[in-house]
Design an enzyme around this catalytic site. Structure first.
Site, PDB file in Angstrom:
ATOM      1  N   PHE A   1     -38.736  -0.134  19.703  1.00  9.94           N
ATOM      2  CA  PHE A   1     -39.891  -0.973  20.033  1.00  9.94           C
ATOM      3  C   PHE A   1     -39.816  -2.256  19.201  1.00  9.94           C
ATOM      4  CE2 PHE A   1     -42.570  -0.617  16.204  1.00  9.94           C
ATOM      5  CZ  PHE A   1     -41.950   0.443  15.547  1.00  9.94           C
TER       6      PHE A   1
ATOM      7  N   ASP B   1     -47.885   0.013   7.283  1.00  6.95           N
ATOM      8  CA  ASP B   1     -47.952  -1.383   7.697  1.00  6.95           C
ATOM      9  C   ASP B   1     -46.552  -1.915   7.500  1.00  6.95           C
ATOM     10  OD1 ASP B   1     -49.805  -3.450   8.753  1.00  6.95           O
ATOM     11  OD2 ASP B   1     -48.886  -4.589   7.109  1.00  6.95           O
ATOM     12  N   SER B   2     -46.042  -2.531   8.535  1.00  5.09           N
ATOM     13  CA  SER B   2     -44.639  -2.915   8.481  1.00  5.09           C
ATOM     14  C   SER B   2     -44.441  -4.259   9.128  1.00  5.09           C
ATOM     15  CB  SER B   2     -43.790  -1.849   9.179  1.00  5.09           C
ATOM     16  OG  SER B   2     -44.368  -1.510  10.423  1.00  5.09           O
TER      17      SER B   2
ATOM     18  N   LYS C   1     -44.390   3.584  16.859  1.00  4.08           N
ATOM     19  CA  LYS C   1     -44.505   4.028  15.466  1.00  4.08           C
ATOM     20  C   LYS C   1     -44.852   5.508  15.391  1.00  4.08           C
ATOM     21  CE  LYS C   1     -46.374   0.329  12.683  1.00  4.08           C
ATOM     22  NZ  LYS C   1     -47.519  -0.101  11.906  1.00  4.08           N
TER      23      LYS C   1
END
Ligand code: IMP
Length: 197
Positions: free
Chosen positions: A152, A69-70, A12
């Site tokens: 990722f 936030d995912s 991220k």
């Protein structure tokens, strides 16, 4: 502008750098300024968790902190893993275990029913009660086996058109991804905020 990214996820962080650096931000990962902080992600929405992470790092550093936030929402699984995406296969987190579990839970589900979206909620905390938040998503489908080596998380299983996110270059992913879109919205909101100051 220097901005602390409230994440310990190197994948991220790389994306934040790739997207925000060309827009004039000096991106610093939380490990550089307050190593070892683990924020409990117990919110029921992506937006709640993003605020929680950014606020915690702001409190510890006194510097503007931004968080994402995912997660992945799969229609055939009623929106799972959703906010539990990172912990889908339990702790400690393993991308491979999460991907294996996702494929297992989708066994027998045909291609046309494997629709899914990545969601990214962004929140930046500048001070108490002074926040900027936005959210975006990216529609795709879940493949039948992992493909590609880049990225990722669920990237090897998430297909946009013919290719998985892992088969795209970083820049190609950013152009269509949930995080790319949300961070570009954030940068636009920041520009407007400055113009109104
Ligand atoms: P969190 O935002 O720290 O709760 O973690 C989000 C989790 O969702 C990650 O650990 C990944 O498993 C997954 N995820 C979020 N964004 C992406 C992405 O761009 N590619 C692949 N997986 C992602």
């Amino acid at each position: 502008m220097r901005i602390i990214v409230a994440t310990r996820n190197q994948g991220k962080l790389k994306e934040f750098e790739r997207i925000l650096s060309p827009l004039g931000y000096q991106v610093v990962g939380q490990e550089e300024v307050c190593p070892g902080v683990e924020v409990e992600e117990d919110g029921v929405t992506f937006a709640e968790n993003a605020y929680k992470k950014a606020h915690e790092i702001f409190l510890r550093t006194g510097l503007p902190a931004i968080a994402d936030d995912s997660g992945l929402c799969v229609d055939a699984l009623g929106g799972a893993p959703g906010v539990f995406s990172a912990r889908y296969a339990g702790e400690p987190h393993s991308d491979e275990a999460c991907n294996r579990k996702l494929l297992k839970n989708l066994e027998g589900v045909p291609a046309e029913q494997r629709t899914a979206r990545f969601v990214s909620a962004i929140c930046c905390v500048f001070g108490e009660g002074d926040t900027l938040a936005c959210e975006d998503s990216c529609e795709g489908t879940i493949g039948f086996e992992p493909r590609g080596t880049g990225g990722f998380g669920y990237d090897p299983l998430f297909l946009v058109g013919e290719k998985s996110f892992s088969e795209l270059s970083g820049e190609e992913k950013d152009a269509v991804s949930h995080r790319g879109k949300a961070l570009r919205t954030f940068a636009r909101m920041m520009k407007e905020r400055k113009e109104h100051c």
